[in-house]
Design a protein around this motif. Structure first.
Motif, PDB file in Angstrom:
ATOM      1  N   ALA A  13       0.811  -1.222   0.000  1.00 13.37           N
ATOM      2  CA  ALA A  13       0.000   0.000   0.000  1.00 13.37           C
ATOM      3  C   ALA A  13       0.849   1.278   0.000  1.00 13.37           C
ATOM      4  O   ALA A  13       0.556   2.190  -0.784  1.00 13.37           O
ATOM      5  N   VAL A  41       0.615   4.306  -2.756  1.00 10.06           N
ATOM      6  CA  VAL A  41       0.297   5.696  -2.421  1.00 10.06           C
ATOM      7  C   VAL A  41       1.252   6.617  -3.159  1.00 10.06           C
ATOM      8  O   VAL A  41       0.835   7.577  -3.824  1.00 10.06           O
ATOM      9  N   GLN A  47      -6.875  11.360  -2.329  1.00  3.23           N
ATOM     10  CA  GLN A  47      -6.212  10.090  -2.624  1.00  3.23           C
ATOM     11  C   GLN A  47      -5.245   9.719  -1.503  1.00  3.23           C
ATOM     12  O   GLN A  47      -5.263   8.593  -1.002  1.00  3.23           O
ATOM     13  N   SER A 104      -5.737   6.520   0.961  1.00  3.71           N
ATOM     14  CA  SER A 104      -4.708   5.483   0.904  1.00  3.71           C
ATOM     15  C   SER A 104      -4.062   5.286   2.263  1.00  3.71           C
ATOM     16  O   SER A 104      -3.799   4.175   2.686  1.00  3.71           O
ATOM     17  N   LYS A 105      -3.810   6.395   2.968  1.00  6.70           N
ATOM     18  CA  LYS A 105      -3.197   6.284   4.298  1.00  6.70           C
ATOM     19  C   LYS A 105      -4.129   5.523   5.239  1.00  6.70           C
ATOM     20  O   LYS A 105      -3.685   4.714   6.041  1.00  6.70           O
ATOM     21  N   LEU A 126      -6.335   3.309   4.410  1.00  7.24           N
ATOM     22  CA  LEU A 126      -6.324   1.920   3.979  1.00  7.24           C
ATOM     23  C   LEU A 126      -5.097   1.216   4.536  1.00  7.24           C
ATOM     24  O   LEU A 126      -5.159   0.079   5.007  1.00  7.24           O
ATOM     25  N   GLU A 127      -3.980   1.942   4.479  1.00  8.50           N
ATOM     26  CA  GLU A 127      -2.709   1.410   4.939  1.00  8.50           C
ATOM     27  C   GLU A 127      -2.802   0.993   6.411  1.00  8.50           C
ATOM     28  O   GLU A 127      -2.360  -0.077   6.791  1.00  8.50           O
TER      29      GLU A 127
END
Lengths: 282, 294
Positions: B212, B216, B283, B287-288, B290-291
């Motif tokens: 991930a 990113v 974004q 993404s962070k 999700l990480e």
């Protein structure tokens, strides 16, 4: 045991398959360059009748003509001066600034650092119109290599300060303290102790900035107006506009422009690849 | 007296270390940016030294300008295709090039080569490929697909830009994904191997989630470059045929420097900034998030 062996052999066949696949893919990837090379030796009719055919005779007249008509040497020297000076200035001043921001956590420093990081979101297109107005109509400083270098310093420092900042944070303070006790000033401490430790980061940033500035088109096309000041991408582009139909000449011009970068890559390959990979982790 | 002295000392240190960078940065980036916001509220035409403050009327004009929105939607489509394909190709290359096959280093370097060369040069090279080489190939092999130049076809011209961008950036993003794969904890993958996970399961369940952070970075870079692309656009299609590939940067450029409507051009440029900032921040934020969850 037997299973393990069988698996290893299986894997190696798969390995060869992958290798073969990637080699073919790479050849397809590099095909456009191959076309440039073979066609740079042909004349116009040969190219129109068969752009894929191999070279029948080595005819270097395209290169001689392209070299002259592009003002290749002048453009090359302009690119070299602009890129090398900008890159060195960015490395020197950004590292000093980043060091200062890490070691002195004043309010103004934190504010400036924050501003630099957020400014990386601003697309160049949102600045170019007022930039041309201020430096052109108001200050009348355009069409000058040095003002372009000045602008590269402005646009390049945010990223460099940011990357240096991340690295300097991890340097222990004890080394510097020892130097300061021995009577070094801040500036001496920075140049004798800190700057040498930053070498890998400096190299990464120099590479990233060289690739950016050497190849940049839009900013120099706005700043440099007279023919004598053109950089390589500019002179290649205008050359292309003038001789749209003479493909052999154009391909020779393109090849001449590509060669310096490929030489740089071959010399610095290891550093470029690892530099970008390190840049990605940060 | 003492505080004044220490202030002067502090100021001196500031000026030595951060002075040049701060001054140049403010005068090249921040001041023009702010001045640009002001310019977008005037009717400046680039020549007349006198111009008036006209409020938000430029923005109104832009919002009603169909060409601007066409160009904007075109850019969104271009960015979407590029982000998806660049990352697919780049990850596949990175995965194959970290599996321990021979010649890894040479292959990596080879795929990276297009990134060394500027967009203008790449655009000019591909112009020749699309308008001459592929047409010749199509005609001599009777391939309908290539028999006519893609650059002359409004439906296909955008795809030429996507192809060139994917070709150009996948090598760069490949390196970012390789960095992610190489730094991945080996134990996790070995554990999965011992537990009997096959290749596909390993990629989907273990490797992709751990990758991930690389995604990113690479998506951030592709998004930004995608929205700002100009060089390839100029050299390959120059916005044509029939403005079918006039991406947003080129639109702003033409509005300001060719049509001399600087005020309107600057409003468009500012809208571009707002959108790029919003999209990239969203974004990175998601993404962070999700990480962390993974």
């Amino acid at each position: 045991m037997k299973y393990g062996k069988a698996k290893a052999r299986d894997k190696s066949i798969l390995g060869y398959f992958k290798y073969g696949f990637l080699c073919i893919l790479l050849l397809i990837y590099l095909c456009p360059f191959y076309l440039v090379i073979i066609n740079s030796f042909k004349n116009r009719t040969e190219i129109i009748s068969n752009p894929l055919g191999f070279i029948s005779k080595t005819n270097v007249s395209n290169f001689v003509n392209a070299f002259r008509q592009m003002n290749y040497l002048d453009a090359f020297i302009n690119s070299l001066i602009i890129t090398s000076i900008s890159v060195l200035i960015i490395a020197l001043f950004s590292s000093m600034t980043a060091y200062f921001f890490v070691r002195f956590k004043w309010k103004i420093n934190r504010f400036l650092f924050f501003m630099m990081v957020t400014s990386m979101l601003i697309p160049f297109q949102s600045i170019m119109i007022p930039l041309v107005r201020i430096y052109g109509a108001n200050l009348k400083l355009l069409d000058n290599k040095w003002i372009l270098i000045y602008m590269y310093m402005g646009f390049g420092s945010s990223l460099s300060v940011f990357v240096y900042h991340g690295f300097i944070k991890s340097i222990p303070m004890e080394l510097e303290e020892a130097a300061m006790i021995d009577g070094c000033t801040r500036v001496q401490t920075f140049f004798n102790i800190v700057f040498p430790l930053l070498r890998p980061t400096t190299l990464t940033l120099i590479i990233l900035n060289v690739l950016w500035i050497w190849n940049d088109f839009l900013l120099p096309s706005l700043v440099l107006i007279s023919k004598a000041n053109r950089t390589l991408p500019l002179s290649t582009f205008y050359f292309h506009g003038t001789y749209t139909a003479d493909y052999g000449l154009l391909m020779a011009g393109l090849l001449l422009t590509i060669i310096p970068v490929i030489v740089f890559f071959i010399l610095m390959q290891k550093h470029i690849i690892s530099g970008i990979m390190q840049g990605a982790i940060k | 007296m003492d505080t004044a002295k220490s202030f002067l000392k502090k100021l001196r240190t500031f000026l030595i270390f951060a002075g040049p960078t701060t001054f140049v940065f403010l005068s090249v980036v921040i001041f023009p940016f702010i001045f640009g916001i002001y310019l977008s509220l005037t009717n400046w035409d680039g020549i007349a030294s006198a111009y008036r403050f006209i409020g938000f009327s430029n923005y109104l004009t832009v919002f009603q300008d169909q060409f601007f929105w066409n160009s904007f939607l075109l850019t969104v489509r271009y960015v979407l295709y590029t982000v998806v394909f660049v990352n697919l190709v780049a990850f596949a290359l990175a995965y194959l090039l970290t599996s321990g096959i021979k010649g890894e280093k040479v292959l990596r370097a080879g795929f990276f080569v297009p990134n060394l060369i500027g967009g203008i040069i790449l655009g000019l090279i591909w112009h020749f490929v699309f308008s001459r080489a592929l047409v010749f190939l199509g005609k001599s092999l009777n391939l309908e697909l290539f028999s006519y130049s893609w650059l002359a076809n409004p439906q296909k011209a955008l795809w030429t830009l996507v192809i060139v961008s994917v070709w150009q950036y996948s090598g760069y993003m490949m390196l970012i994904h390789i960095a992610g794969l190489v730094n991945m904890p080996k134990e996790v993958i070995e554990a999965a191997l011992i537990d009997g996970a096959n290749d596909g399961q390993r990629i989907i369940r273990i490797i992709l989630p751990l990758m991930a952070p690389s995604f990113v970075v690479s998506m951030f870079l592709t998004l930004q470059r995608g929205f700002m692309v100009y060089d390839v656009n100029l050299a390959l299609t120059n916005g044509g045929p029939f403005r079918s590939t006039e991406l947003i940067s080129m639109h702003v450029y033409k509005k300001a420097f060719l049509a001399q409507e600087y005020g309107i051009g600057q409003s468009q440029a500012f809208i571009l900034f707002v959108m790029v900032a919003a999209i990239t921040l969203t974004q990175v934020y998601f993404s962070k998030k999700l990480e962390v969850e993974m």
